[in-house]
Design an enzyme around this catalytic site. Sequence first.
Site, PDB file in Angstrom:
ATOM      1  CE  LYS A   1     107.263  41.727  63.529  1.00  0.00           C
ATOM      2  NZ  LYS A   1     107.409  41.836  65.092  1.00  0.00           N
TER       3      LYS A   1
ATOM      4  CG  HIS B   1     109.230  40.100  68.744  1.00  0.00           C
ATOM      5  ND1 HIS B   1     109.792  39.888  67.677  1.00  0.00           N
ATOM      6  CD2 HIS B   1     108.014  38.995  69.420  1.00  0.00           C
ATOM      7  CE1 HIS B   1     108.605  38.412  67.184  1.00  0.00           C
ATOM      8  NE2 HIS B   1     108.149  38.174  68.374  1.00  0.00           N
TER       9      HIS B   1
ATOM     10  CB  SER C   1     108.664  46.524  67.049  1.00  0.00           C
ATOM     11  OG  SER C   1     108.197  45.151  67.556  1.00  0.00           O
TER      12      SER C   1
ATOM     13  NE  ARG D   1     100.888  42.068  73.338  1.00  0.00           N
ATOM     14  CZ  ARG D   1     101.605  42.695  74.202  1.00  0.00           C
ATOM     15  NH1 ARG D   1     101.923  42.115  75.857  1.00  0.00           N
ATOM     16  NH2 ARG D   1     101.796  43.952  73.785  1.00  0.00           N
TER      17      ARG D   1
ATOM     18  NE  ARG E   1     112.642  37.722  72.198  1.00  0.00           N
ATOM     19  CZ  ARG E   1     112.541  37.035  72.021  1.00  0.00           C
ATOM     20  NH1 ARG E   1     111.061  36.536  72.353  1.00  0.00           N
ATOM     21  NH2 ARG E   1     112.859  36.206  72.582  1.00  0.00           N
TER      22      ARG E   1
ATOM     23  N   GLY F   1     102.674  47.548  68.896  1.00  0.00           N
ATOM     24  CA  GLY F   1     103.431  47.714  70.265  1.00  0.00           C
ATOM     25  C   GLY F   1     102.143  48.517  71.224  1.00  0.00           C
TER      26      GLY F   1
HETATM   27  C1  LIG Z   1     100.881  34.495  69.797  1.00  0.00           C
HETATM   28  C2  LIG Z   1     102.182  36.088  69.474  1.00  0.00           C
HETATM   29  C3  LIG Z   1     102.989  35.312  68.278  1.00  0.00           C
HETATM   30  C4  LIG Z   1     104.185  35.958  67.598  1.00  0.00           C
HETATM   31  N1  LIG Z   1     104.958  35.566  66.257  1.00  0.00           N
HETATM   32  C5  LIG Z   1     105.429  36.565  66.475  1.00  0.00           C
HETATM   33  C6  LIG Z   1     107.014  35.671  64.807  1.00  0.00           C
HETATM   34  O1  LIG Z   1     106.542  34.468  64.868  1.00  0.00           O
HETATM   35  N2  LIG Z   1     107.133  36.908  64.742  1.00  0.00           N
HETATM   36  C7  LIG Z   1     107.114  37.488  64.819  1.00  0.00           C
HETATM   37  O2  LIG Z   1     108.160  39.003  64.501  1.00  0.00           O
HETATM   38  N3  LIG Z   1     106.319  38.564  65.931  1.00  0.00           N
HETATM   39  C8  LIG Z   1     105.306  38.276  66.317  1.00  0.00           C
HETATM   40  N4  LIG Z   1     104.786  37.618  67.835  1.00  0.00           N
HETATM   41  C9  LIG Z   1     105.063  40.167  67.936  1.00  0.00           C
HETATM   42  C10 LIG Z   1     103.963  40.919  67.123  1.00  0.00           C
HETATM   43  O3  LIG Z   1     103.955  40.788  66.017  1.00  0.00           O
HETATM   44  C11 LIG Z   1     104.249  41.780  67.454  1.00  0.00           C
HETATM   45  O4  LIG Z   1     105.692  42.208  67.375  1.00  0.00           O
HETATM   46  C12 LIG Z   1     103.964  42.316  68.850  1.00  0.00           C
HETATM   47  O5  LIG Z   1     102.692  41.113  69.156  1.00  0.00           O
HETATM   48  C13 LIG Z   1     103.902  43.274  69.351  1.00  0.00           C
HETATM   49  O6  LIG Z   1     102.547  44.423  68.678  1.00  0.00           O
HETATM   50  P1  LIG Z   1     101.562  44.186  70.567  1.00  0.00           P
HETATM   51  O7  LIG Z   1     102.429  45.349  71.736  1.00  0.00           O
HETATM   52  O8  LIG Z   1      99.941  44.980  69.751  1.00  0.00           O
HETATM   53  O9  LIG Z   1     100.950  42.991  70.676  1.00  0.00           O
HETATM   54  C14 LIG Z   1     104.047  37.275  67.834  1.00  0.00           C
HETATM   55  C15 LIG Z   1     102.946  37.867  68.722  1.00  0.00           C
HETATM   56  C16 LIG Z   1     102.243  37.211  69.939  1.00  0.00           C
HETATM   57  C17 LIG Z   1     101.170  37.072  70.410  1.00  0.00           C
END
Ligand SMILES: Cc1cc2nc3c(=O)[nH]c(=O)nc-3n(C[C@H](O)[C@H](O)[C@H](O)COP(=O)(O)O)c2cc1C
Length: 320
Positions: free
Chosen positions: A194, A218, A216, A273, A221, A250
Site C-alpha cells: 500500500k 496516504h 495511494s 476520509r 504524506r 485518495g
Molecule cells: C484516521 C486515519 C488513520 C489512518 N491509518 C492508516 C494506517 O494505519 N495505515 C495505512 O496504511 N493508512 C492509514 N490511513 C490512510 C488511509 O488508509 C488512506 O490511505 C488515506 O486516508 C487516503 O484516502 P482518503 O484521501 O480517502 O482519506 C489512515 C487515515 C486516516 C484518516
Amino acid sequence: MLGGNMNQEIKSPWPGPKGLIPVTSGRAEDANVYNRRYLDTIHIEMRVLDSIEPSLSTEIFGEIFDSPIMMPAFSHLNKVGVDRKKPMLHYAFAAKELNMLNWVGMEPNDEFEEILEAGARTVRIIKPFMDHSIILEQIAFAEKHNAIAVGIDIDHVPGSNGKYDVVDGIPLGPVTTEDLKSYVNSTSLPFVAKGVLSVQDALKAKEAGVKAIVISHHHGRIPFGIAPLQVLPRIKEALKGSGIFIFVDGSMESGYDVYKALALGADAVSVGRAILTPLLKEGKEGVIKKVKKMREELSELMMYTGIEDTKSFDPSVLYY
Ligand SMILES: Cc1cc2nc3c(=O)[nH]c(=O)nc-3n(C[C@H](O)[C@H](O)[C@H](O)COP(=O)(O)O)c2cc1C
C-alpha cells in the site's frame, strides 16, 4: 502523530487528541489539494443508447463483494469514539452489512482480532516497523485469524522531520524489495503493497511477489505528490498480464470519483476520509448511508456510459 505533513497551526475539524487524525494544510504542497483538482478535471462523455442498469458485483481475492467500493485502512479511531463507541468496529459492521471488503491499518493484535469478529472480510495493513519481527508476528497473527489478505504501507517510512517516522513511540524503518519479498514469502495470504505512487515501485512490488498494490499517497504524506489517478494508467500498463490487483485511494468523495478510478483501470477503490465524518457522528448507520449513496452515483455514471458491469470499464469515455 499520523499525518506526516501536518501543520501545527491548522485547527482540526476532528474530535480527539490533537494530531490524532491527520489534518492537511490546504497549501500548494498538500497533495490532497492537487488530487482533488486533478479528479475534478476529468470529464465523461455519454453513451446511453443500448445502456442498461449495471451490476456492481466485484471479485477480489477470489471472493465476491457487492461493489468495487472498499473501506479504508484506518487506525487509532477507537481513541476518539463518542459514548465509548468504537469507530474501528462500526465501519467493520457497515462493511459486513454491505458485503464490502474491509481494511484495517495500524492496530494492536487484540483490537485487530475484535474487528475481525465483526464478520467482514478484512485486509490488515501493518506499518513498516524498524523491528521486522513485529511485522512477521503481525502477519502470522492475521493469517491465523483468517484475514483475507495482509500488507504493509510502504509509504509510511519518512516522518516530516526527514527521519524515519515514529508512531505511538514505535520506530518505523526502511522497506527494501528484499524485505518485501521475505514478508510475501512468510505467509500464504495474498500480500498487498500500500502506497505505490510510481511505475518503479509497482515493478519492484511485482518482483517481490505481491498480489495487490494500493496506488495511494496516504492522504498526502508526500509533499507535492502526484494524483494517484495520474499515475494509474502507466502502472496499469506496466503490470499488464501480472494478475496483480490494482487498488486506489485518495480523496474519493463520491461515486463519480470512484467511476473515474475504475474507468482508468483500478480493480477497486477505498473511500477514506469521506466516511470519517458520518462514522464519527453516526457510527455504522452513517457509513452505510454514505456508501449506499456512492454506489448509486457509481451506478448512475455506469448507466450514462453504457458500462454493464465492473469488468467492462473503458477509459475512452474520459476527457482530461
Ligand atoms: C484516521 C486515519 C488513520 C489512518 N491509518 C492508516 C494506517 O494505519 N495505515 C495505512 O496504511 N493508512 C492509514 N490511513 C490512510 C488511509 O488508509 C488512506 O490511505 C488515506 O486516508 C487516503 O484516502 P482518503 O484521501 O480517502 O482519506 C489512515 C487515515 C486516516 C484518516
